[in-house]
Design a protein around this motif. Sequence first.
Motif, PDB file in Angstrom:
ATOM      1  N   THR A 487      47.268  46.891  40.999  1.00 52.49           N
ATOM      2  CA  THR A 487      46.396  46.148  41.900  1.00 52.49           C
ATOM      3  C   THR A 487      45.379  45.440  41.026  1.00 52.49           C
ATOM      4  O   THR A 487      44.600  46.089  40.327  1.00 52.49           O
ATOM      5  CB  THR A 487      45.676  47.075  42.898  1.00 52.49           C
ATOM      6  N   VAL A 488      45.413  44.120  41.032  1.00 51.50           N
ATOM      7  CA  VAL A 488      44.530  43.312  40.187  1.00 51.50           C
ATOM      8  C   VAL A 488      43.439  42.724  41.071  1.00 51.50           C
ATOM      9  O   VAL A 488      43.728  42.094  42.095  1.00 51.50           O
ATOM     10  CB  VAL A 488      45.322  42.187  39.485  1.00 51.50           C
ATOM     11  N   LEU A 489      42.188  42.913  40.680  1.00 53.17           N
ATOM     12  CA  LEU A 489      41.050  42.472  41.488  1.00 53.17           C
ATOM     13  C   LEU A 489      40.150  41.564  40.662  1.00 53.17           C
ATOM     14  O   LEU A 489      39.869  41.858  39.494  1.00 53.17           O
ATOM     15  CB  LEU A 489      40.230  43.688  41.953  1.00 53.17           C
ATOM     16  N   GLY A 490      39.707  40.475  41.255  1.00 55.26           N
ATOM     17  CA  GLY A 490      38.804  39.617  40.509  1.00 55.26           C
ATOM     18  C   GLY A 490      38.401  38.380  41.276  1.00 55.26           C
ATOM     19  O   GLY A 490      38.812  38.153  42.415  1.00 55.26           O
ATOM     20  N   ASP A 491      37.579  37.579  40.616  1.00 56.71           N
ATOM     21  CA  ASP A 491      37.090  36.327  41.188  1.00 56.71           C
ATOM     22  C   ASP A 491      37.029  35.310  40.055  1.00 56.71           C
ATOM     23  O   ASP A 491      36.253  35.478  39.103  1.00 56.71           O
ATOM     24  CB  ASP A 491      35.701  36.539  41.796  1.00 56.71           C
ATOM     25  N   LEU A 492      37.848  34.273  40.136  1.00 53.87           N
ATOM     26  CA  LEU A 492      37.896  33.277  39.067  1.00 53.87           C
ATOM     27  C   LEU A 492      36.527  32.639  38.825  1.00 53.87           C
ATOM     28  O   LEU A 492      36.217  32.231  37.704  1.00 53.87           O
ATOM     29  CB  LEU A 492      38.931  32.195  39.403  1.00 53.87           C
ATOM     30  N   ALA A 493      35.707  32.564  39.861  1.00 49.78           N
ATOM     31  CA  ALA A 493      34.380  31.950  39.718  1.00 49.78           C
ATOM     32  C   ALA A 493      33.427  32.826  38.924  1.00 49.78           C
ATOM     33  O   ALA A 493      32.376  32.352  38.478  1.00 49.78           O
ATOM     34  CB  ALA A 493      33.789  31.655  41.091  1.00 49.78           C
ATOM     35  N   GLN A 494      33.753  34.100  38.752  1.00 48.99           N
ATOM     36  CA  GLN A 494      32.866  35.015  38.039  1.00 48.99           C
ATOM     37  C   GLN A 494      33.349  35.298  36.616  1.00 48.99           C
ATOM     38  O   GLN A 494      32.881  36.241  35.974  1.00 48.99           O
ATOM     39  CB  GLN A 494      32.727  36.328  38.809  1.00 48.99           C
ATOM     40  N   GLY A 495      34.285  34.495  36.116  1.00 52.03           N
ATOM     41  CA  GLY A 495      34.746  34.673  34.747  1.00 52.03           C
ATOM     42  C   GLY A 495      33.675  34.246  33.761  1.00 52.03           C
ATOM     43  O   GLY A 495      33.261  33.088  33.745  1.00 52.03           O
ATOM     44  N   THR A 496      33.202  35.172  32.925  1.00 48.35           N
ATOM     45  CA  THR A 496      32.057  34.869  32.051  1.00 48.35           C
ATOM     46  C   THR A 496      32.384  35.076  30.576  1.00 48.35           C
ATOM     47  O   THR A 496      31.498  35.345  29.772  1.00 48.35           O
ATOM     48  CB  THR A 496      30.848  35.742  32.443  1.00 48.35           C
ATOM     49  N   THR A 497      33.657  34.982  30.211  1.00 47.77           N
ATOM     50  CA  THR A 497      34.035  35.019  28.802  1.00 47.77           C
ATOM     51  C   THR A 497      34.681  33.679  28.437  1.00 47.77           C
ATOM     52  O   THR A 497      35.221  33.000  29.306  1.00 47.77           O
ATOM     53  CB  THR A 497      35.044  36.153  28.529  1.00 47.77           C
ATOM     54  N   PRO A 498      34.630  33.304  27.152  1.00 46.96           N
ATOM     55  CA  PRO A 498      35.268  32.036  26.758  1.00 46.96           C
ATOM     56  C   PRO A 498      36.768  32.016  27.033  1.00 46.96           C
ATOM     57  O   PRO A 498      37.365  30.942  27.117  1.00 46.96           O
ATOM     58  CB  PRO A 498      34.977  31.962  25.251  1.00 46.96           C
ATOM     59  N   TRP A 499      37.374  33.209  27.160  1.00 51.19           N
ATOM     60  CA  TRP A 499      38.814  33.297  27.406  1.00 51.19           C
ATOM     61  C   TRP A 499      39.110  33.667  28.859  1.00 51.19           C
ATOM     62  O   TRP A 499      40.185  34.154  29.188  1.00 51.19           O
ATOM     63  CB  TRP A 499      39.432  34.344  26.486  1.00 51.19           C
ATOM     64  N   ALA A 500      38.158  33.450  29.755  1.00 52.04           N
ATOM     65  CA  ALA A 500      38.303  33.868  31.150  1.00 52.04           C
ATOM     66  C   ALA A 500      39.590  33.315  31.769  1.00 52.04           C
ATOM     67  O   ALA A 500      40.059  32.229  31.423  1.00 52.04           O
ATOM     68  CB  ALA A 500      37.092  33.410  31.960  1.00 52.04           C
ATOM     69  N   THR A 501      40.131  34.070  32.713  1.00 51.14           N
ATOM     70  CA  THR A 501      41.390  33.726  33.374  1.00 51.14           C
ATOM     71  C   THR A 501      41.303  32.370  34.075  1.00 51.14           C
ATOM     72  O   THR A 501      40.366  32.098  34.818  1.00 51.14           O
ATOM     73  CB  THR A 501      41.731  34.818  34.416  1.00 51.14           C
ATOM     74  N   ARG A 502      42.310  31.535  33.841  1.00 47.71           N
ATOM     75  CA  ARG A 502      42.345  30.210  34.469  1.00 47.71           C
ATOM     76  C   ARG A 502      43.075  30.229  35.811  1.00 47.71           C
ATOM     77  O   ARG A 502      42.770  29.460  36.702  1.00 47.71           O
ATOM     78  CB  ARG A 502      43.008  29.211  33.518  1.00 47.71           C
ATOM     79  N   SER A 503      44.079  31.087  35.932  1.00 47.34           N
ATOM     80  CA  SER A 503      44.796  31.207  37.209  1.00 47.34           C
ATOM     81  C   SER A 503      45.381  32.605  37.297  1.00 47.34           C
ATOM     82  O   SER A 503      45.700  33.231  36.274  1.00 47.34           O
ATOM     83  CB  SER A 503      45.912  30.165  37.311  1.00 47.34           C
ATOM     84  N   TRP A 504      45.542  33.089  38.526  1.00 44.14           N
ATOM     85  CA  TRP A 504      46.097  34.436  38.702  1.00 44.14           C
ATOM     86  C   TRP A 504      47.586  34.468  38.398  1.00 44.14           C
ATOM     87  O   TRP A 504      48.116  35.497  37.983  1.00 44.14           O
ATOM     88  CB  TRP A 504      45.809  34.939  40.111  1.00 44.14           C
ATOM     89  N   GLU A 505      48.275  33.347  38.585  1.00 37.76           N
ATOM     90  CA  GLU A 505      49.702  33.300  38.217  1.00 37.76           C
ATOM     91  C   GLU A 505      49.864  33.556  36.721  1.00 37.76           C
ATOM     92  O   GLU A 505      50.745  34.315  36.291  1.00 37.76           O
ATOM     93  CB  GLU A 505      50.301  31.934  38.582  1.00 37.76           C
ATOM     94  N   GLU A 506      48.995  32.927  35.940  1.00 38.15           N
ATOM     95  CA  GLU A 506      49.045  33.119  34.490  1.00 38.15           C
ATOM     96  C   GLU A 506      48.697  34.558  34.120  1.00 38.15           C
ATOM     97  O   GLU A 506      49.331  35.164  33.252  1.00 38.15           O
ATOM     98  CB  GLU A 506      48.058  32.147  33.836  1.00 38.15           C
ATOM     99  N   ALA A 507      47.691  35.115  34.790  1.00 38.50           N
ATOM    100  CA  ALA A 507      47.295  36.503  34.515  1.00 38.50           C
ATOM    101  C   ALA A 507      48.440  37.472  34.807  1.00 38.50           C
ATOM    102  O   ALA A 507      48.714  38.390  34.026  1.00 38.50           O
ATOM    103  CB  ALA A 507      46.069  36.863  35.359  1.00 38.50           C
ATOM    104  N   LEU A 508      49.121  37.280  35.940  1.00 38.00           N
ATOM    105  CA  LEU A 508      50.232  38.164  36.305  1.00 38.00           C
ATOM    106  C   LEU A 508      51.377  38.063  35.306  1.00 38.00           C
ATOM    107  O   LEU A 508      52.056  39.056  35.019  1.00 38.00           O
ATOM    108  CB  LEU A 508      50.715  37.834  37.719  1.00 38.00           C
ATOM    109  N   GLU A 509      51.582  36.869  34.766  1.00 40.96           N
ATOM    110  CA  GLU A 509      52.640  36.717  33.767  1.00 40.96           C
ATOM    111  C   GLU A 509      52.312  37.507  32.507  1.00 40.96           C
ATOM    112  O   GLU A 509      53.161  38.201  31.953  1.00 40.96           O
ATOM    113  CB  GLU A 509      52.834  35.238  33.438  1.00 40.96           C
ATOM    114  N   HIS A 510      51.071  37.430  32.044  1.00 45.01           N
ATOM    115  CA  HIS A 510      50.669  38.202  30.864  1.00 45.01           C
ATOM    116  C   HIS A 510      50.736  39.707  31.144  1.00 45.01           C
ATOM    117  O   HIS A 510      51.033  40.498  30.247  1.00 45.01           O
ATOM    118  CB  HIS A 510      49.251  37.829  30.444  1.00 45.01           C
ATOM    119  N   LEU A 511      50.463  40.080  32.382  1.00 42.69           N
ATOM    120  CA  LEU A 511      50.505  41.489  32.770  1.00 42.69           C
ATOM    121  C   LEU A 511      51.939  42.014  32.851  1.00 42.69           C
ATOM    122  O   LEU A 511      52.168  43.221  32.885  1.00 42.69           O
ATOM    123  CB  LEU A 511      49.806  41.658  34.121  1.00 42.69           C
ATOM    124  N   GLY A 512      52.903  41.101  32.877  1.00 41.34           N
ATOM    125  CA  GLY A 512      54.296  41.504  33.036  1.00 41.34           C
ATOM    126  C   GLY A 512      54.672  41.716  34.484  1.00 41.34           C
ATOM    127  O   GLY A 512      55.654  42.393  34.783  1.00 41.34           O
TER     128      GLY A 512
END
Length: 682
Positions: A487-512
Amino acid sequence: MSRPVDDSLDPLERERSHLASSRAALRAMREDVESLDIRDVTANWVNAEVLTRQIDDRIKALADLSDTPLFFGRLDYLHAPGAEGAEGAEGERFYIGRRHVHDADGDPMVIDWRAPVSQPFYRASKKDPMDIGLRRRFGYTGGDLTAYEDEHLSDPAEAARTSRLLQQEIERPRVGPMRDIVATIQPEQDEIVRSGLGGTVCVQGGPGTGKTAVGLHRVAYLLYAHRERLARTGTLVIGPNRSFLHYIEQVLPALGELTVRQATVDDLVARVEVRGTDDAAAAVVKGDARMAEVLRRAVYAHVSMPAEAVVVVRGSRRWRVPAYEVEEIVRELLDRDIRYGAAREALPQRIAHAVLVQMERSGEAPDDRVQDAVARNAAVKAAVKAIWPPVDPAKLVLRLLSDAEFLAEHADGVLDEDEQRTILWARPARSVRSAKWSAADAVLIDEASDLVTRTPSLGHVVLDEAQDLSPMQYRAVGRRCTTGSATVLGDLAQGTTPWATRSWEEALEHLGKRDGVIEELTAGFRVPTDVITYASRLLPSIAPGLAPVASIRDNPGFFEIREVTEAAEVVAACGESLRHEGSVGLIAADARVPVLAEALKAAGLEYLAPGEETTRQARLTLVPASLAKGLEYDYVVLDEPAAVVEGEPDERTGLRRLYVALTRAVSGLTVTHTGALPAQLG
């Protein structure tokens, strides 16, 4: 379920009587467990230890928390569940609570909120009453039942209305750690909570939409629905930092779940001591998914093809495996794409098997013991060491970051020359122990470790505040649930790192978990209307594609922007907030925290640090903006918004940090500033 009632009592007294009876029944259940004698049922001390631990956990799960309502709702079914429309199927009454409670005869007095029969409490509506005649909500003061509110779902004459008790529960002042939301779960949240174990769910939710609580309640539900399976495979909740984990740690125990481990990503990959830091540019490259390919190349580059035959001497006989045959074995293992360590363990057995084939051709009849003996032969061991040497993951990463030629060899065509220079250490460390590893380095070592030896998989992982993870961190989490779900939880608007997630599709791919389902929560329950409306002015600059959160709160909340000239006026705003009931957070740019700490001390105001539990005596917390994510307070004083923005390496990250800070308030927000406000706030 239905039971005789004393009609001489008014409805509230009848419900109080049921509460008292239920508490007595829970106490009896606990006493039954405490009185168990296991001396005659345990064969040895190991069994006794295991059973004792299970009994202790059961006793803890049956604790009656005096200030926590044992049940919060009631359902009156029109027919017996499962018998809707059946002639003579009289409806039953169920009290819905945090855990199951039964009487001495085994009849239920309180039904677990996770049971199927409880689902209409969250999902039933006027349009779809789900065979519910009446839904009753209870109001509590402390642990005392003080009010109730009824919805007659099957009565067309009764108009749908917002539940007053539901609103009060959502807005109730909070002191201490995060509490469960089991009494206030909304239909769209319930759908996510009760989704199956087999699939991965990604929840995009703005501030106050309850995504963290939904994730925790989903764990509790899965443990209820799949307890035996998850007891074997394990569950894990991953949070962004220790303060956050401390804040949420009481939610699952309050629901009777004690076996869920909690950790940060840094905890998961803690194979070396982290004593150093990276600049933003180096951290971005080290966190890039391309580093996985660089590491894979570097690991398997240790494999070399044999230059000569392997000769095994047994007694008077010499058995020779030609170099070309050994090479075929090596290439087959490489083609199978199995872990480096597993292939290295298989190689001596494969060489030994080739020797056994020769033995059989010569008329001998060797068995498995002979093959094992040949695999341990000195010549075979020497050949394996030369062909497939052991790899130490930390030493491998140390060499990559220290040796420009070694890095260039394995990063060729993956990282350009500038990126390679960015991650090379200016002063190479002499050893693994003396190296000043960064958090990103530890993730690289974890990746290399998984290339050598498979990381054990859990049954289910909850990943909260996921938007701040790098691709390599997602991979580190993903290998902890390769055979499970997440279960992945987050808010793209609250990404505060230089490498913050750009899209959840991309995040899920990295997660496998590229087949994961993405859900969006847009109804705000926590942040007041005026506060979320003001904070949403930042969205076009920080996350243009996201819809703003729509607060469903009737109460617009307290909101004020106040120009000040000195820190003492900020402290005065904190004092005003403390006149209200509940917790207060003073949030400021990290660089401003020492100044405000001195001002609080000068004013005699006691304050806590993030992670320290608020009490009724100590309700003020001084929060660096970098640690505010995931926390919430009844009232927030936000100091100098422009300083929060300027404290980050770039404007977008700074505005995202400000968005986080602006949305921590449950009842009221005071923004204090000396300089100009960021232009995006108008």
